[in-house]
Design an enzyme around this catalytic site. Structure first.
Site, PDB file in Angstrom:
ATOM      1  N   ASP A  84       0.838  -1.209   0.000  1.00 30.04           N
ATOM      2  CA  ASP A  84       0.000   0.000   0.000  1.00 30.04           C
ATOM      3  C   ASP A  84       0.875   1.263   0.000  1.00 30.04           C
ATOM      4  O   ASP A  84       1.742   1.413   0.862  1.00 30.04           O
ATOM      5  CB  ASP A  84      -0.860  -0.057   1.276  1.00 30.04           C
ATOM      6  N   HIS A 120      -0.412   4.558  -0.052  1.00 28.15           N
ATOM      7  CA  HIS A 120      -1.138   5.773   0.373  1.00 28.15           C
ATOM      8  C   HIS A 120      -0.407   6.428   1.545  1.00 28.15           C
ATOM      9  O   HIS A 120      -0.381   5.898   2.655  1.00 28.15           O
ATOM     10  CB  HIS A 120      -2.585   5.426   0.728  1.00 28.15           C
TER      11      HIS A 120
HETATM   12  C1  B12 Z   1      -4.517   9.789  -3.313  1.00 24.90           C
HETATM   13  C2  B12 Z   1      -5.028   8.379  -3.530  1.00 24.90           C
HETATM   14  C3  B12 Z   1      -4.196   7.499  -4.215  1.00 24.90           C
HETATM   15  C4  B12 Z   1      -2.789   7.834  -4.653  1.00 24.90           C
HETATM   16  C5  B12 Z   1      -1.842   7.718  -3.435  1.00 24.90           C
HETATM   17  C6  B12 Z   1      -0.669   8.670  -3.500  1.00 24.90           C
HETATM   18  C7  B12 Z   1       0.162   8.614  -2.247  1.00 24.90           C
HETATM   19  N1  B12 Z   1       1.428   8.254  -2.415  1.00 24.90           N
HETATM   20  O1  B12 Z   1      -0.317   8.829  -1.149  1.00 24.90           O
HETATM   21  C8  B12 Z   1      -2.522   6.764  -5.759  1.00 24.90           C
HETATM   22  C9  B12 Z   1      -2.958   7.332  -7.112  1.00 24.90           C
HETATM   23  C10 B12 Z   1      -1.105   6.239  -5.884  1.00 24.90           C
HETATM   24  C11 B12 Z   1      -3.538   5.689  -5.360  1.00 24.90           C
HETATM   25  C12 B12 Z   1      -3.434   4.378  -5.786  1.00 24.90           C
HETATM   26  C13 B12 Z   1      -4.376   3.409  -5.496  1.00 24.90           C
HETATM   27  N2  B12 Z   1      -5.546   3.555  -4.877  1.00 24.90           N
HETATM   28 CO1  B12 Z   1      -6.002   5.204  -3.958  1.00 24.90          CO
HETATM   29  N3  B12 Z   1      -6.741   6.720  -3.274  1.00 24.90           N
HETATM   30  C14 B12 Z   1      -6.325   7.980  -3.047  1.00 24.90           C
HETATM   31  C15 B12 Z   1      -7.413   8.865  -2.395  1.00 24.90           C
HETATM   32  C16 B12 Z   1      -8.042   9.723  -3.501  1.00 24.90           C
HETATM   33  C17 B12 Z   1      -6.963   9.779  -1.266  1.00 24.90           C
HETATM   34  C18 B12 Z   1      -6.155   9.085  -0.154  1.00 24.90           C
HETATM   35  C19 B12 Z   1      -5.735  10.145   0.843  1.00 24.90           C
HETATM   36  O2  B12 Z   1      -4.635  10.689   0.750  1.00 24.90           O
HETATM   37  N4  B12 Z   1      -6.638  10.485   1.787  1.00 24.90           N
HETATM   38  C20 B12 Z   1      -6.417  11.523   2.776  1.00 24.90           C
HETATM   39  C21 B12 Z   1      -5.869  10.936   4.090  1.00 24.90           C
HETATM   40  C22 B12 Z   1      -5.657  12.072   5.094  1.00 24.90           C
HETATM   41  O3  B12 Z   1      -6.846  10.059   4.625  1.00 24.90           O
HETATM   42  P1  B12 Z   1      -6.582   8.506   4.887  1.00 24.90           P
HETATM   43  O4  B12 Z   1      -5.512   8.008   3.996  1.00 24.90           O
HETATM   44  O5  B12 Z   1      -7.904   7.816   4.854  1.00 24.90           O
HETATM   45  O6  B12 Z   1      -6.004   8.444   6.392  1.00 24.90           O
HETATM   46  C23 B12 Z   1      -6.746   8.923   7.510  1.00 24.90           C
HETATM   47  C24 B12 Z   1      -7.755   7.921   8.106  1.00 24.90           C
HETATM   48  O7  B12 Z   1      -8.059   6.816   7.284  1.00 24.90           O
HETATM   49  C25 B12 Z   1      -7.151   7.510   9.409  1.00 24.90           C
HETATM   50  N5  B12 Z   1      -6.293   6.324   9.471  1.00 24.90           N
HETATM   51  C26 B12 Z   1      -5.573   5.697   8.529  1.00 24.90           C
HETATM   52  N6  B12 Z   1      -4.878   4.696   9.051  1.00 24.90           N
HETATM   53  C27 B12 Z   1      -5.145   4.654  10.359  1.00 24.90           C
HETATM   54  C28 B12 Z   1      -4.670   3.817  11.362  1.00 24.90           C
HETATM   55  C29 B12 Z   1      -5.111   4.029  12.684  1.00 24.90           C
HETATM   56  C30 B12 Z   1      -4.624   3.126  13.772  1.00 24.90           C
HETATM   57  C31 B12 Z   1      -6.019   5.079  12.969  1.00 24.90           C
HETATM   58  C32 B12 Z   1      -6.475   5.330  14.347  1.00 24.90           C
HETATM   59  C33 B12 Z   1      -6.495   5.912  11.947  1.00 24.90           C
HETATM   60  C34 B12 Z   1      -6.045   5.691  10.658  1.00 24.90           C
HETATM   61  O8  B12 Z   1      -6.350   8.618   9.805  1.00 24.90           O
HETATM   62  C35 B12 Z   1      -5.745   9.178   8.633  1.00 24.90           C
HETATM   63  C36 B12 Z   1      -5.489  10.648   8.904  1.00 24.90           C
HETATM   64  O9  B12 Z   1      -6.687  11.355   9.154  1.00 24.90           O
HETATM   65  C37 B12 Z   1      -8.398   7.783  -1.842  1.00 24.90           C
HETATM   66  C38 B12 Z   1      -9.876   8.198  -1.765  1.00 24.90           C
HETATM   67  C39 B12 Z   1     -10.162   8.998  -0.542  1.00 24.90           C
HETATM   68  N7  B12 Z   1     -10.862  10.065  -0.738  1.00 24.90           N
HETATM   69  O10 B12 Z   1      -9.724   8.643   0.560  1.00 24.90           O
HETATM   70  C40 B12 Z   1      -8.151   6.619  -2.799  1.00 24.90           C
HETATM   71  C41 B12 Z   1      -8.377   5.193  -2.297  1.00 24.90           C
HETATM   72  C42 B12 Z   1      -7.787   5.027  -0.901  1.00 24.90           C
HETATM   73  N8  B12 Z   1      -7.579   4.366  -3.287  1.00 24.90           N
HETATM   74  C43 B12 Z   1      -8.160   3.292  -3.574  1.00 24.90           C
HETATM   75  C44 B12 Z   1      -7.625   2.321  -4.461  1.00 24.90           C
HETATM   76  C45 B12 Z   1      -8.514   1.154  -4.797  1.00 24.90           C
HETATM   77  C46 B12 Z   1      -6.354   2.483  -5.020  1.00 24.90           C
HETATM   78  C47 B12 Z   1      -5.659   1.509  -5.997  1.00 24.90           C
HETATM   79  C48 B12 Z   1      -5.799   0.027  -5.646  1.00 24.90           C
HETATM   80  C49 B12 Z   1      -6.206   1.839  -7.396  1.00 24.90           C
HETATM   81  C50 B12 Z   1      -5.705   0.932  -8.479  1.00 24.90           C
HETATM   82  N9  B12 Z   1      -6.583   0.075  -8.936  1.00 24.90           N
HETATM   83  O11 B12 Z   1      -4.562   1.009  -8.851  1.00 24.90           O
HETATM   84  C51 B12 Z   1      -4.191   1.986  -5.935  1.00 24.90           C
HETATM   85  C52 B12 Z   1      -3.387   1.227  -4.881  1.00 24.90           C
HETATM   86  C53 B12 Z   1      -1.909   1.490  -5.004  1.00 24.90           C
HETATM   87  C54 B12 Z   1      -1.160   0.924  -3.829  1.00 24.90           C
HETATM   88  N10 B12 Z   1      -0.346  -0.074  -4.091  1.00 24.90           N
HETATM   89  O12 B12 Z   1      -1.325   1.381  -2.718  1.00 24.90           O
HETATM   90  C55 B12 Z   1      -9.494   3.099  -2.869  1.00 24.90           C
HETATM   91  C56 B12 Z   1      -9.454   2.068  -1.728  1.00 24.90           C
HETATM   92  C57 B12 Z   1     -10.730   1.252  -1.704  1.00 24.90           C
HETATM   93  C58 B12 Z   1     -10.958   0.502  -0.438  1.00 24.90           C
HETATM   94  N11 B12 Z   1      -9.984   0.110   0.317  1.00 24.90           N
HETATM   95  O13 B12 Z   1     -12.088   0.277  -0.110  1.00 24.90           O
HETATM   96  C59 B12 Z   1      -9.828   4.572  -2.428  1.00 24.90           C
HETATM   97  C60 B12 Z   1     -10.667   4.682  -1.151  1.00 24.90           C
HETATM   98  C61 B12 Z   1     -10.592   5.215  -3.629  1.00 24.90           C
HETATM   99  C62 B12 Z   1     -11.967   4.594  -3.813  1.00 24.90           C
HETATM  100  N12 B12 Z   1     -13.022   5.225  -3.340  1.00 24.90           N
HETATM  101  O14 B12 Z   1     -12.105   3.565  -4.404  1.00 24.90           O
HETATM  102  N13 B12 Z   1      -4.482   6.178  -4.604  1.00 24.90           N
END
Ligand code: B12
Length: 142
Positions: free
Chosen positions: A15, A17
């Site tokens: 992953d 992200h």
């Molecule tokens: C940017 C992004 C990408 C970028 C990442 C760039 C980078 N280096 O960071 C790129 C384009 C590379 C990418 C690729 C992929 N992505 Co993407 N991506 C996103 C996107 C649009 C935003 C992620 C983000 O930065 N969020 C903002 C941060 C602040 O939030 P967060 O990551 O969720 O983290 C917060 C919380 O979750 C929480 N949290 C996280 N971990 C933990 C752990 C604990 C203990 C706690 C308490 C809280 C906590 O706290 C964090 C801070 O507030 C999301 C959609 C979305 N809106 O979330 C999809 C998303 C995560 N991606 C998704 C997917 C499917 C993929 C790919 C598989 C797509 C593909 N087919 O190639 C690939 C996977 C690549 C890989 N090997 O990882 C899906 C995941 C689906 C799921 N799991 O149900 C999402 C949700 C999009 C969707 N709606 O389908 N992605």
């Protein structure tokens, strides 16, 4: 007094992200924790080695790309093997793909040995409050 304020943090599996990981590091640090941030694409072995080396009180695992069920399974068992079976294991992010209720997801991850499981959109502050409680409870029973 907290017994240990060190937290190992990372995004498990293949992953990439990275944004949430950086935010968690920042918020944990601001809350007074010492963060060992392994970044993205972290293997279970890397989590374990870092936790053993730092004598951390908790491991925070993130999984955002939907393969959490596969990537996270077996980490608790590896903790036991490494002699840190009682470490606090937290997990959050987008843990599974498909339509499952969060209750089902939480039950699944708790059965895998995670102490606390968080849905997408959880505010880091909520989990930090839990961490403080968990570590304080532990030092009260020492
Ligand atoms: C940017 C992004 C990408 C970028 C990442 C760039 C980078 N280096 O960071 C790129 C384009 C590379 C990418 C690729 C992929 N992505 Co993407 N991506 C996103 C996107 C649009 C935003 C992620 C983000 O930065 N969020 C903002 C941060 C602040 O939030 P967060 O990551 O969720 O983290 C917060 C919380 O979750 C929480 N949290 C996280 N971990 C933990 C752990 C604990 C203990 C706690 C308490 C809280 C906590 O706290 C964090 C801070 O507030 C999301 C959609 C979305 N809106 O979330 C999809 C998303 C995560 N991606 C998704 C997917 C499917 C993929 C790919 C598989 C797509 C593909 N087919 O190639 C690939 C996977 C690549 C890989 N090997 O990882 C899906 C995941 C689906 C799921 N799991 O149900 C999402 C949700 C999009 C969707 N709606 O389908 N992605």
């Amino acid at each position: 007094m907290l017994r240990n304020n060190r937290v190992v943090l990372g995004v498990i599996g293949a992953d990439v992200h990275a944004v949430g990981n950086k935010i968690l590091e920042m918020v944990l640090t601001e809350a007074g924790f010492e963060v060992i941030n392994l970044g993205v694409m972290v293997s279970q072995e890397e989590f374990i080695n870092a936790a053993v080396e730092s004598a951390a009180g908790a491991i925070w695992v993130s999984s955002l790309y939907g393969h959490g069920e596969i990537d996270c399974r077996g980490l608790r068992e590896k903790c036991y093997e490494a002699g840190i079976g009682d470490i606090h294991l937290y997990v959050g992010g987008n843990l599974v793909v498909g339509k499952r209720t969060f209750d089902e997801v939480e039950k699944l991850f708790k059965e895998m040995g995670y102490d606390r499981v968080y849905p997408p959109g959880t505010l880091p502050e909520e989990a930090i409050a839990h961490l403080k409680e968990d570590l304080a409870d532990e030092s009260a029973t020492d």
